[in-house]
Each structure stands twice: as C-alpha cells, then as structure tokens.
Design a protein around this motif. Structure first.
Motif, PDB file in Angstrom:
ATOM      1  N   GLN A 177     -16.339   3.868  -8.667  1.00  0.00           N
ATOM      2  CA  GLN A 177     -15.014   4.464  -8.785  1.00  0.00           C
ATOM      3  C   GLN A 177     -14.282   4.391  -7.448  1.00  0.00           C
ATOM      4  N   THR A 178     -12.967   4.440  -7.522  1.00  0.00           N
ATOM      5  CA  THR A 178     -12.122   4.430  -6.336  1.00  0.00           C
ATOM      6  C   THR A 178     -11.370   5.753  -6.241  1.00  0.00           C
ATOM      7  N   ILE A 179     -10.820   6.011  -5.069  1.00  0.00           N
ATOM      8  CA  ILE A 179      -9.978   7.203  -4.905  1.00  0.00           C
ATOM      9  C   ILE A 179      -8.784   7.096  -5.838  1.00  0.00           C
ATOM     10  N   LEU A 215      -7.392   3.356  -0.828  1.00  0.00           N
ATOM     11  CA  LEU A 215      -7.345   3.912  -2.183  1.00  0.00           C
ATOM     12  C   LEU A 215      -8.085   3.069  -3.215  1.00  0.00           C
ATOM     13  N   LEU A 216      -8.246   1.777  -2.932  1.00  0.00           N
ATOM     14  CA  LEU A 216      -8.828   0.875  -3.925  1.00  0.00           C
ATOM     15  C   LEU A 216     -10.261   0.456  -3.621  1.00  0.00           C
ATOM     16  N   ASP A 274       0.815  -1.207   0.000  1.00  0.00           N
ATOM     17  CA  ASP A 274       0.000   0.000   0.000  1.00  0.00           C
ATOM     18  C   ASP A 274       0.855   1.266   0.000  1.00  0.00           C
ATOM     19  N   HIS A 275       1.921   1.279   0.790  1.00  0.00           N
ATOM     20  CA  HIS A 275       2.774   2.468   0.860  1.00  0.00           C
ATOM     21  C   HIS A 275       3.437   2.767  -0.485  1.00  0.00           C
ATOM     22  N   VAL A 276       3.764   1.737  -1.226  1.00  0.00           N
ATOM     23  CA  VAL A 276       4.369   1.926  -2.548  1.00  0.00           C
ATOM     24  C   VAL A 276       3.352   2.535  -3.510  1.00  0.00           C
ATOM     25  N   GLU A 327      -2.810  15.052   1.414  1.00  0.00           N
ATOM     26  CA  GLU A 327      -3.001  14.575   2.784  1.00  0.00           C
ATOM     27  C   GLU A 327      -3.880  13.330   2.813  1.00  0.00           C
ATOM     28  N   MET A 328      -4.904  13.301   1.965  1.00  0.00           N
ATOM     29  CA  MET A 328      -5.764  12.122   1.874  1.00  0.00           C
ATOM     30  C   MET A 328      -4.950  10.908   1.423  1.00  0.00           C
TER      31      MET A 328
END
Length: 157
Positions: free
Chosen positions: A127-129, A117-118, A4-6, A108-109
C-alpha cells in the motif's frame, strides 16, 4: 514526479471535505449535547458512535503509515465504541480533539514535499500513503454524511 504538487493538492482537497463533501467541524458544530448518544429509529449508530469510529479509524490509518509495529484494532468491533453515549462532555471533546490532531498530522504529512505519496510503505502489503489517505477521505466523507443525516432526523441541525 512532475505534478506531485497537484496530486498533493487534490488529495488534501478530498480529505478536507471541500467541494461536494462536508468537513468535520461544520458537521459537529452546535450538535445539541442531549443528542450525542441518541440513535434515531432504525439507525445503527448515534453521533457519539460515528465520532469515535471516525477518530479510531483515522488514528489507525495514521499509525499504520508511521509505525511498522502498529497493530490495527480487531475488525469490526475495535473500530466502534462500546457505548452509544459518551461518558461525559469531556469524552466527546477529547474524541473530537483527537480527530483534529490526527487530521492535522495527516495534512502536514501530505504537505511535506519529502513524503513520497506513491512509494509502497515498507511495512505494508504494497500500500501507499496515497491509497491509505484516499480511502480515509472516502471513509470520512461517508460517515460525516451519515452524521448530517442523523442530525437532521434527530432534529439537531
């Protein structure tokens, strides 16, 4: 998600204009005031129109993520200013500052590890972020590139 961080870092990199793209502040820096409302021959937009379009679109994306009751502007007219020129230097600065504030909220989000995010946004059509922000990064890169070219054509670079 394991990486996730990547994913977040890649999306931030794309949104911030790193790598092959210019960033917002570098693109607007030292733009002569006299050119803000000027269209080059055969150009569809002035720097003001591009700035406002970037701000309006980014705000729409941010609001569509955060607010289930958000209604997007009418397409395409609602995404462009009525005039090719800003009403004043203050209007220009207000637009640029609005873009920066919404950009900060988006970053920031993305940096908030509790933001999935998914996951489909509940009030969207699946839809996703990630999808919305990736589209916005592409949109911003396109119009910032237009701004660079327009500045060069107008002799303001």
């Amino acid at each position: 998600m394991k990486n996730d961080h990547v994913l977040r870092q890649h999306l931030l990199y794309l949104l911030q204009g790193d790598g092959a793209h210019t960033d917002f502040d570098s693109t607007l820096k030292d733009l002569p005031t006299a050119l803000r409302g000027t269209r080059a021959p055969s150009a569809a937009h002035s720097p003001w129109e591009l700035l406002e379009h970037l701000r309006i679109t980014q705000r729409d994306v941010l609001d569509s993520i955060r607010n289930a009751k958000h209604v997007s502007p009418e397409f395409p007219a609602g995404y462009w200013p009525a005039s090719p020129s800003p009403a004043s230097d203050k209007a220009w600065e207000k637009s640029a500052d609005g873009f920066r504030a919404d950009f900060k909220a988006l970053t920031e989000m993305l940096e908030d590890k509790s933001t999935d995010l998914l996951a489909p946004i509940p009030h969207s059509d699946g839809q996703t972020i990630f999808r919305k922000v990736a589209m916005l990064a592409d949109h911003n890169a396109y119009h910032l590139g237009q701004m660079v070219l327009l500045r060069r054509v107008l002799g303001g670079w």
